[in-house]
Design a protein around this motif. Structure first.
Motif, mmCIF file in Angstrom:
data_model
loop_
_atom_site.group_PDB
_atom_site.id
_atom_site.type_symbol
_atom_site.label_atom_id
_atom_site.label_comp_id
_atom_site.label_asym_id
_atom_site.label_seq_id
_atom_site.Cartn_x
_atom_site.Cartn_y
_atom_site.Cartn_z
ATOM 1 N N ALA A 1 0.860 -1.171 -0.177
ATOM 2 C CA ALA A 1 0.078 0.067 0.022
ATOM 3 C C ALA A 1 0.794 1.188 -0.071
ATOM 4 O O ALA A 1 1.865 1.306 0.860
ATOM 5 N N ALA A 2 0.685 2.221 -0.926
ATOM 6 C CA ALA A 2 1.585 3.479 -1.094
ATOM 7 C C ALA A 2 0.627 4.559 -1.388
ATOM 8 O O ALA A 2 -0.368 4.488 -2.056
ATOM 9 N N THR A 3 1.091 5.705 -0.716
ATOM 10 C CA THR A 3 0.503 7.016 -0.800
ATOM 11 C C THR A 3 1.324 7.965 -1.264
ATOM 12 O O THR A 3 2.428 7.962 -0.760
ATOM 13 N N LYS A 4 0.952 9.106 -1.844
ATOM 14 C CA LYS A 4 1.705 10.321 -2.253
ATOM 15 C C LYS A 4 1.001 11.424 -1.661
ATOM 16 O O LYS A 4 -0.314 11.519 -2.128
ATOM 17 N N ILE A 5 1.307 11.856 -0.725
ATOM 18 C CA ILE A 5 0.636 13.279 0.142
ATOM 19 C C ILE A 5 1.413 14.273 0.400
ATOM 20 O O ILE A 5 2.584 14.437 0.226
ATOM 21 N N TYR A 6 0.590 15.495 0.542
ATOM 22 C CA TYR A 6 1.479 16.615 0.887
ATOM 23 C C TYR A 6 1.377 16.794 2.602
ATOM 24 O O TYR A 6 0.452 16.103 3.139
ATOM 25 N N ALA A 7 2.439 17.426 3.000
ATOM 26 C CA ALA A 7 2.593 17.151 4.628
ATOM 27 C C ALA A 7 3.204 18.455 4.926
ATOM 28 O O ALA A 7 4.107 19.047 4.090
ATOM 29 N N ALA A 8 3.545 18.655 6.284
ATOM 30 C CA ALA A 8 4.418 19.553 6.870
ATOM 31 C C ALA A 8 5.763 19.390 6.592
ATOM 32 O O ALA A 8 6.617 20.397 6.666
ATOM 33 N N GLU A 9 6.280 18.106 6.691
ATOM 34 C CA GLU A 9 7.626 17.876 6.409
ATOM 35 C C GLU A 9 7.568 16.887 5.250
ATOM 36 O O GLU A 9 6.869 15.859 5.078
ATOM 37 N N ALA A 10 8.671 16.942 4.678
ATOM 38 C CA ALA A 10 9.134 16.166 3.260
ATOM 39 C C ALA A 10 9.927 15.022 3.941
ATOM 40 O O ALA A 10 10.601 14.731 4.572
ATOM 41 N N GLU A 11 9.114 13.603 3.833
ATOM 42 C CA GLU A 11 9.905 12.268 4.254
ATOM 43 C C GLU A 11 9.101 11.312 3.828
ATOM 44 O O GLU A 11 8.053 11.379 2.915
ATOM 45 N N THR A 12 9.718 10.164 3.813
ATOM 46 C CA THR A 12 9.087 8.767 3.382
ATOM 47 C C THR A 12 8.982 7.924 4.663
ATOM 48 O O THR A 12 10.101 7.850 5.342
ATOM 49 N N ILE A 13 7.923 7.491 4.948
ATOM 50 C CA ILE A 13 7.600 6.615 6.191
ATOM 51 C C ILE A 13 7.439 5.178 5.451
ATOM 52 O O ILE A 13 6.466 4.868 4.735
ATOM 53 N N VAL A 14 8.179 4.151 6.100
ATOM 54 C CA VAL A 14 7.909 2.729 5.588
ATOM 55 C C VAL A 14 7.609 1.708 6.674
ATOM 56 O O VAL A 14 8.174 2.103 8.058
ATOM 57 N N GLY A 15 6.620 1.340 6.461
ATOM 58 C CA GLY A 15 6.126 0.316 7.496
ATOM 59 C C GLY A 15 5.918 -1.271 7.075
ATOM 60 O O GLY A 15 5.606 -1.391 5.952
ATOM 61 N N VAL A 16 6.549 -1.941 7.819
ATOM 62 C CA VAL A 16 6.574 -3.460 7.570
ATOM 63 C C VAL A 16 5.572 -4.228 8.329
ATOM 64 O O VAL A 16 6.188 -4.267 9.501
ATOM 65 N N TYR A 17 4.733 -5.071 7.969
ATOM 66 C CA TYR A 17 3.950 -5.879 8.584
ATOM 67 C C TYR A 17 3.823 -7.279 8.373
ATOM 68 O O TYR A 17 4.150 -7.635 7.184
ATOM 69 N N PRO A 18 3.597 -8.309 9.188
ATOM 70 C CA PRO A 18 3.222 -9.707 8.789
ATOM 71 C C PRO A 18 1.986 -9.737 8.040
ATOM 72 O O PRO A 18 0.973 -8.999 8.242
ATOM 73 N N ALA A 19 2.176 -10.667 6.875
ATOM 74 C CA ALA A 19 0.952 -10.332 5.836
ATOM 75 C C ALA A 19 -0.079 -11.355 6.685
ATOM 76 O O ALA A 19 0.297 -12.479 6.968
ATOM 77 N N GLY A 20 -1.075 -11.057 6.717
ATOM 78 C CA GLY A 20 -2.522 -11.726 7.167
ATOM 79 C C GLY A 20 -2.890 -12.803 6.313
ATOM 80 O O GLY A 20 -2.157 -12.839 5.011
ATOM 81 N N GLY A 21 -3.862 -13.291 6.331
ATOM 82 C CA GLY A 21 -4.470 -14.255 5.482
ATOM 83 C C GLY A 21 -4.763 -13.812 4.026
ATOM 84 O O GLY A 21 -3.941 -12.808 3.597
ATOM 85 N N ALA A 22 -5.690 -14.410 3.231
ATOM 86 C CA ALA A 22 -5.839 -14.036 1.940
ATOM 87 C C ALA A 22 -6.459 -12.441 1.874
ATOM 88 O O ALA A 22 -7.144 -12.113 2.938
ATOM 89 N N ALA A 23 -5.997 -11.691 0.829
ATOM 90 C CA ALA A 23 -6.488 -10.353 0.779
ATOM 91 C C ALA A 23 -7.815 -10.313 0.305
ATOM 92 O O ALA A 23 -8.454 -11.094 -0.540
#
Length: 141
Positions: A119-141
């Motif tokens: 899942a990825a998004t491009k947004i405007y924000a107060a700070e320029a940065e890239t936030i990466v989160g990694v999660y265990p994949a749950g069951g079927a999507a």
């Protein structure tokens, strides 16, 4: 209920897209800006996760661009209060994501085949940065 986060990392600065490979006299190479950005992201991701993760993974990335100077104070305040104005211009989301996924390969996970959901998004924000989160994949999507 969302799965617990395995790793989170913030890469400060304006998000950089992966550049197209170039053809030179000595073969194909990546532009220096791409190589530098990938290496920097890799070091910051390794600091967040010193040992590669195992199993199927879900990756969520937010590319935050600083809002333009031309925006009114009211529009900037709306962003800071939670409004999500999408960043519609360049760079393209797929090229931004390519750089992060390539930098994370063999750093956050052993093989990029482990990434089964993104899942990825491009947004405007107060700070320029890239936030990466990694999660265990749950069951079927």
């Amino acid at each position: 209920m969302t799965a617990p986060e395995l790793v989170t990392a913030t890469i400060p600065g304006k998000p950089i897209a992966k550049g197209r490979p170039r053809l030179g006299r000595h073969g194909i190479y990546s532009p220096p800006s791409t190589h530098d950005a990938e290496e920097r992201a890799g070091w910051l991701l390794r600091a967040a996760c010193p040992v590669p993760l195992e199993g199927p993974l879900e990756v969520r990335v937010s590319f935050c661009f600083h809002y333009p100077r031309s925006w009114s104070k009211a529009k900037r305040d709306a962003v800071e209060d939670g409004a999500q104005p999408w960043h519609l211009g360049r760079p393209d989301l797929d090229n931004l994501l390519k750089l992060i996924l390539d930098a994370a390969n063999r750093v956050l996970w052993r093989d990029d085949a482990q990434v089964v959901k993104i899942a990825a998004t491009k947004i405007y924000a107060a700070e320029a940065e890239t936030i990466v989160g990694v999660y265990p994949a749950g069951g079927a999507a």
